[in-house]
Design a protein around this motif. Structure first.
Motif, PDB file in Angstrom:
ATOM      1  N   VAL A  22       0.884  -1.180   0.000  1.00  0.00           N
ATOM      2  CA  VAL A  22       0.000   0.000   0.000  1.00  0.00           C
ATOM      3  C   VAL A  22       0.913   1.219   0.000  1.00  0.00           C
ATOM      4  O   VAL A  22       1.602   1.494   0.978  1.00  0.00           O
ATOM      5  CB  VAL A  22      -0.947   0.021   1.218  1.00  0.00           C
ATOM      6  N   ALA A  63       1.556   5.209  -0.541  1.00  0.00           N
ATOM      7  CA  ALA A  63       0.983   6.557  -0.533  1.00  0.00           C
ATOM      8  C   ALA A  63       1.649   7.417  -1.601  1.00  0.00           C
ATOM      9  O   ALA A  63       2.880   7.423  -1.718  1.00  0.00           O
ATOM     10  CB  ALA A  63       1.164   7.203   0.833  1.00  0.00           C
ATOM     11  N   MET A  65      -6.371   4.369  -5.743  1.00  0.00           N
ATOM     12  CA  MET A  65      -7.458   5.037  -5.018  1.00  0.00           C
ATOM     13  C   MET A  65      -7.117   6.508  -4.856  1.00  0.00           C
ATOM     14  O   MET A  65      -6.186   6.852  -4.128  1.00  0.00           O
ATOM     15  CB  MET A  65      -7.667   4.385  -3.645  1.00  0.00           C
ATOM     16  N   ILE A  82      -8.715  -3.139   2.531  1.00  0.00           N
ATOM     17  CA  ILE A  82      -7.362  -2.916   2.012  1.00  0.00           C
ATOM     18  C   ILE A  82      -6.376  -3.910   2.632  1.00  0.00           C
ATOM     19  O   ILE A  82      -5.537  -4.491   1.938  1.00  0.00           O
ATOM     20  CB  ILE A  82      -6.913  -1.451   2.258  1.00  0.00           C
ATOM     21  N   ILE A  84      -1.883  -1.400  -3.731  1.00  0.00           N
ATOM     22  CA  ILE A  84      -2.750  -0.221  -3.699  1.00  0.00           C
ATOM     23  C   ILE A  84      -1.890   1.039  -3.818  1.00  0.00           C
ATOM     24  O   ILE A  84      -0.909   1.191  -3.086  1.00  0.00           O
ATOM     25  CB  ILE A  84      -3.550  -0.123  -2.372  1.00  0.00           C
ATOM     26  N   TYR A 144      -2.302   4.730  -2.963  1.00  0.00           N
ATOM     27  CA  TYR A 144      -3.244   5.454  -2.099  1.00  0.00           C
ATOM     28  C   TYR A 144      -2.942   6.953  -2.153  1.00  0.00           C
ATOM     29  O   TYR A 144      -1.965   7.416  -1.573  1.00  0.00           O
ATOM     30  CB  TYR A 144      -3.130   4.925  -0.670  1.00  0.00           C
ATOM     31  N   SER A 168      -4.063  10.516  -1.052  1.00  0.00           N
ATOM     32  CA  SER A 168      -4.925  11.148  -0.052  1.00  0.00           C
ATOM     33  C   SER A 168      -4.232  12.364   0.540  1.00  0.00           C
ATOM     34  O   SER A 168      -3.007  12.440   0.577  1.00  0.00           O
ATOM     35  CB  SER A 168      -5.260  10.154   1.062  1.00  0.00           C
ATOM     36  N   CYS A 228      -0.639   2.843   5.142  1.00  0.00           N
ATOM     37  CA  CYS A 228       0.349   2.694   4.059  1.00  0.00           C
ATOM     38  C   CYS A 228       1.681   2.097   4.538  1.00  0.00           C
ATOM     39  O   CYS A 228       2.072   2.273   5.694  1.00  0.00           O
ATOM     40  CB  CYS A 228       0.601   4.040   3.385  1.00  0.00           C
TER      41      CYS A 228
END
Length: 493
Positions: free
Chosen positions: A30, A32, A163, A182, A192, A194, A196, A206
């Motif tokens: 995950v 970021a 996302m 997730i 993923i 991510y 945000s 993350c």
């Protein structure tokens, strides 16, 4: 799936959006992707999925140079993009939206509706979603539409899911459910990306982070090796002191009162007031009725019972233009379909509610209009080459600033802000908070609906909590905590 993007360049005309960006995503990670609005995050992902073509650079997928012609081809190869601006077809049902372009059919071409409903129901149960499958998607709230988009992406059996602001319209409970999903996907080897602006989420979910600034990669490291302040400094190129600026505005007399507001089946017995110079935060879970109350106050939806009182006088508001003339402004949570005319220029959008002030004799005084627009673009630091740029070509955060600018321009006495920092980066958020303080310093009364509890706690003088269409709690800033707000929001005492 392992993805490596190296030295990616992209320009739109004279505007160089990406300048040699590097990005790497590992299987089951995950990751970021952070940066201010306009840093190039969404453009980078649009290049990966084939929506835009790179000008220069290399994309390697599992070590092989790969370029998709369009997002559908990317999806067929296991990469799905959940965009910040939702792609829901409002006239179609929830079920039709979930399976659009991927309908299950018999050999004779008939829809396997029963099978599709079973699959959709199973996915909704994983996300704890309770939206009727035969409901028109346009009747769903923005948060519900977000969950539809997330469910649709999860049903593709993707190996990589991008996302973009997935929790912008979700409540704390729904965010936690998404995080559970997730975590389950990560264990299955799904990666993923991510994107945000909610820093708490980045550190909660993350594994690693890439920070972009002005179209370039400025940092990449595992999450345990960085900090909130370090990420902010890399994003904005400077220190940001105090996330929420201190509230020092003096409170005046009550300028707005709602008494016994009701719309059957939506909200009832709603009483509250706001003083000049005050920010009243409105919290609650998705579907609690917060937005519906504000829409009815502004004349967007019908109000069946109750009184609205401005400066001690009862007023009748059945249409938004009446509200505007009375000094009410409303920054809607859905900037794409309600907040902006995307095909219009920045100038046209900002000036739209104030046109009457530039046309005293029936003709628009273009010089006055341009000065007014330029002043607001500068004040809100809207990143654009020209006020004639189409609003649809701006990043999400800059679109939000245009929406705020147009309502500040009317000189409101009461300003309703519904999710004012949705999809906005940490630097721009603080600019919006400072602007709110400046407005309250000038005596403006602000009602702020927000799903971000730190924002509600950090910027409100008083907090109202809505549960199932009723105000179940009122807290001062001194006594409010996340736990107390969530207790009221779930019907507790």
């Amino acid at each position: 799936m392992h993805i490596a993007m190296r030295g990616i360049h992209k320009a739109f005309g004279a505007n160089r959006v990406l300048r040699g960006v590097d990005f790497e995503l590992h299987e089951g990670e995950v990751h970021a992707l952070m940066g201010e609005n306009g840093a190039g995050k969404s453009t980078l992902m649009n290049i990966l999925t084939g929506l835009h073509k790179k000008d220069q650079g290399q994309i390697l997928i599992d070590g092989k140079e790969t370029y998709f012609q369009n997002p559908k081809e990317a999806e067929q190869n296991g990469i799905t993009f959940i965009h910040q601006e939702l792609n829901v077809w409002p006239e179609m049902t929830v079920l039709e939206n979930l399976f659009i372009g991927k309908e299950l059919k018999t050999p004779l071409g008939f829809l396997k509706t029963k099978e599709m409903k079973a699959l959709a129901k199973k996915q909704f149960e994983k996300l704890a979603v309770t939206i009727p499958l035969d409901q028109e998607a346009g009747l769903c709230s923005v948060g519900q539409q977000q969950m539809i988009e997330i469910a649709k992406a999860l049903m593709t059996n993707a190996k990589v899911i991008i996302m973009d602001e997935p929790t912008a319209a979700l409540t704390e409970r729904e965010i936690q459910k998404l995080f559970d999903v997730i975590n389950a996907l990560r264990k299955q080897g799904v990666s993923i990306v991510y994107i945000s602006h909610r820093m708490e989420e980045i550190f909660a979910i993350c594994d690693s982070i890439t920070v972009m600034r002005d179209g370039q990669t400025v940092d990449k490291k595992p999450i345990p090796e960085t900090s909130f302040d370090d990420v902010v400094r890399k994003m904005v190129g400077r220190e940001l002191t105090d996330r929420f600026p201190a509230r020092t505005s003096p409170k005046g007399d009550v300028v707005f009162e709602a008494k016994g507001l009701e719309r059957k089946g939506v909200f009832q017995d709603v009483h509250f007031s706001v003083r000049s110079g005050e920010i009243v935060g409105v919290a609650g879970l998705m579907g609690a009725g917060r937005t519906e109350i504000m829409r009815a106050i502004f004349g967007l939806d019908p109000l069946e019972k109750g009184e609205i009182i401005l400066n001690g006088k009862r007023v009748n508001i059945t249409k938004p233009d009446q509200a505007i003339k009375l000094g009410l402004g409303f920054i809607t949570e859905d900037r794409k379909t309600e907040g902006l005319v995307l095909d219009f220029s920045i100038r046209e959008n900002i000036a739209l509610p104030s046109l009457f002030s530039f046309s005293p004799k029936g003709f628009i005084e273009q010089k006055s209009e341009q000065q007014f627009v330029d002043l607001l673009i500068k004040r809100l630091t809207i990143k654009t080459e020209s006020s004639e740029t189409s609003a649809g070509n701006l990043s999400g955060g800059n679109q939000q600033k245009v929406v705020i600018a147009k309502w500040i321009g009317i000189g409101p006495k009461v300003l309703i802000l519904d999710e004012p920092t949705r999809g906005v980066d940490v630097g721009a958020k603080r600019e919006i908070y400072q602007l709110m303080n400046e407005l309250t310093d000038r005596g403006v009364a602000i009602i702020m609906v927000s799903s971000e509890l730190p924002e509600v706690l950090g910027m409100s003088d008083r907090i109202l909590v809505v549960h199932e269409g009723k105000i179940t709690g009122e807290l001062t800033s001194e006594e409010a905590t996340q736990e107390k707000i969530m207790t009221f929001a779930t019907g507790g005492q």
